[in-house]
Enzyme design. Structure first.
Site, PDB file in Angstrom:
ATOM      1  CB  ALA A   1     -50.802  75.621 -63.578  1.00 40.40           C
ATOM      2  CE  LYS A   2     -46.066  80.546 -67.934  1.00 39.66           C
ATOM      3  NZ  LYS A   2     -46.276  79.203 -68.566  1.00 39.66           N
ATOM      4  NE  ARG A   3     -54.331  77.438 -61.829  1.00 36.21           N
ATOM      5  CZ  ARG A   3     -54.493  77.002 -63.073  1.00 36.21           C
ATOM      6  NH1 ARG A   3     -53.717  77.462 -64.015  1.00 36.21           N
ATOM      7  NH2 ARG A   3     -55.436  76.121 -63.375  1.00 36.21           N
TER       8      ARG A   3
END
Length: 273
Positions: A95-97
Site C-alpha cells: 500500500a506504500k502508506r
C-alpha cells in the site's frame, strides 16, 4: 504471523517466493470477465494452484483501488480467502502508506485489524512518527521502502548527503524506532550491487525483493549477497507468474512459472547446507 513462523514455512516449502497479486482486468483471461467478481476469481485460482510453492502473497492495493468499491471488495475477499484457507501464508498489503501519526494509526488499523494482513509497505519520508504507529501492532510487520527497483530510485535514495547515501540513513535511523524488531525492508532486485552494504546495516532483517523476472533482477545475485542465517529474503514476482498465460489454463501456467522459481530457491537453500 511471527518471523519464526515465516522462517518455518520457508524451510518447509523450500521456498522464499512471494507472488504479487496485481490484477489488471485488461490482462486477465477474457472468460473471467463474465464472473460476478473476476478479480477475486482470478486471485483464487492463482492462490489455489501456487500456495504450495509460495510463502507469501502481495496484493498491490492500487490494482484494487482503481476499480472503486468493487475493487476494494475484491481485495477484502482475497485476503479473507487467504487467511481462512491458507493461514500459514504470509500476507503483504503493498500500500506504500506513510503519514502523520494519527493518520498512520488509522492506516495501520485498516490493514492490520480490518483486513488482517500480516504486513504493509510504508514510505519512510515523513519519518519516525509516521512509521511507529504501524510498529505498535504485535506480530505484524512494517516493510519500509529502502532502495527500490525503479529507475527513479536514483533521484533521492542513492544521493550522498554528509558522506552517506540516503537509503543507508533510512536503514540506520529506522533501527532506533520503537519496536524496530517488526521492521522489514524493500530492496529492489535490480540493485544487487548494494546488497552487501545493506546487510552490514540490517544483517538480521527480512528484505522484500521485487524486480526478479519482468524487471530483470537476477535471483542468484540477490541470494549471493542478500541471504542471511534465517534466509531473510522474500523474492517477489508478479507479472512473470500471474500473467504467464491469458487463456483458460492460466492457473497451470502460473504454477509452472512459480515452480521454476521455487526449484531455483530450493537448490540455493540446499547449497547453503
Amino acid at each position: 504471523m511471527t518471523t519464526q513462523e515465516l522462517v518455518a514455512q520457508i524451510h518447509k516449502k523450500q521456498s522464499f517466493l512471494c507472488i504479487g497479486l496485481d490484477v489488471d482486468l485488461a490482462k486477465i483471461p477474457k472468460h473471467l470477465l463474465e464472473e460476478e467478481d473476476p478479480i477475486f476469481e482470478f486471485n483464487k485460482a492463482i492462490i489455489d494452484s501456487t500456495n504450495h510453492l509460495a510463502v507469501a502473497y502481495k496484493p498491490n492495493t492500487a490494482f484494487y483501488e482503481a476499480y472503486g468499491i468493487k475493487g476494494w471488495k475484491s481485495l477484502e475477499k482475497t485476503i479473507k480467502y487467504l487467511n481462512t484457507n491458507y493461514p500459514e501464508v504470509f500476507t503483504i498489503a503493498d500500500a506504500k502508506r506513510g503519514d502523520i501519526g494519527n493518520t498512520s494509526t488509522m492506516y495501520a488499523k485498516a490493514f492490520f485489524e480490518d483486513l488482517a494482513f500480516d504486513s504493509v509497505t510504508i514510505a519512510p519520508y515523513m519519518g519516525k512518527d509516521s512509521v511507529e504507529p504501524f510498529l505498535a501492532f504485535d506480530h505484524k510487520h512494517t516493510i519500509l521502502l529502502a532502495l527500490t527497483s525503479n529507475q527513479g530510485a536514483f533521484d533521492f535514495q542513492t544521493k550522498d548527503t554528509e558522506g552517506k547515501e540516503l537509503y543507508k540513513q533510512v536503514l540506520e535511523i529506522s533501527k532506533s524506532y520503537k519496536n524496530s524488531k517488526n521492521l522489514m525492508y524493500v530492496v529492489g532486485a535490480t540493485k544487487t550491487e548494494y546488497f552487501s552494504e545493506i546487510r552490514k546495516i540490517v544483517p538480521d532483517s527480512f528484505l522484500l525483493v521485487p524486480g526478479v523476472g519482468a524487471q530483470g533482477g537476477n535471483l542468484q545475485d540477490v541470494c549471493k549477497y542478500g541471504l542471511n542465517d534465517q534466509v531473510g529474503l522474500l523474492i517477489n514476482s508478479s507479472r512473470g507468474i500471474i500473467y504467464a498465460s491469458n487463456d483458460k489454463e492460466y492457473a497451470k501456467a502460473a504454477t509452472d512459472k512459480a515452480l521454476e522459481l521455487q526449484q531455483q530457491m530450493k537448490e540455493i537453500l540446499e547449497e547453503r547446507k
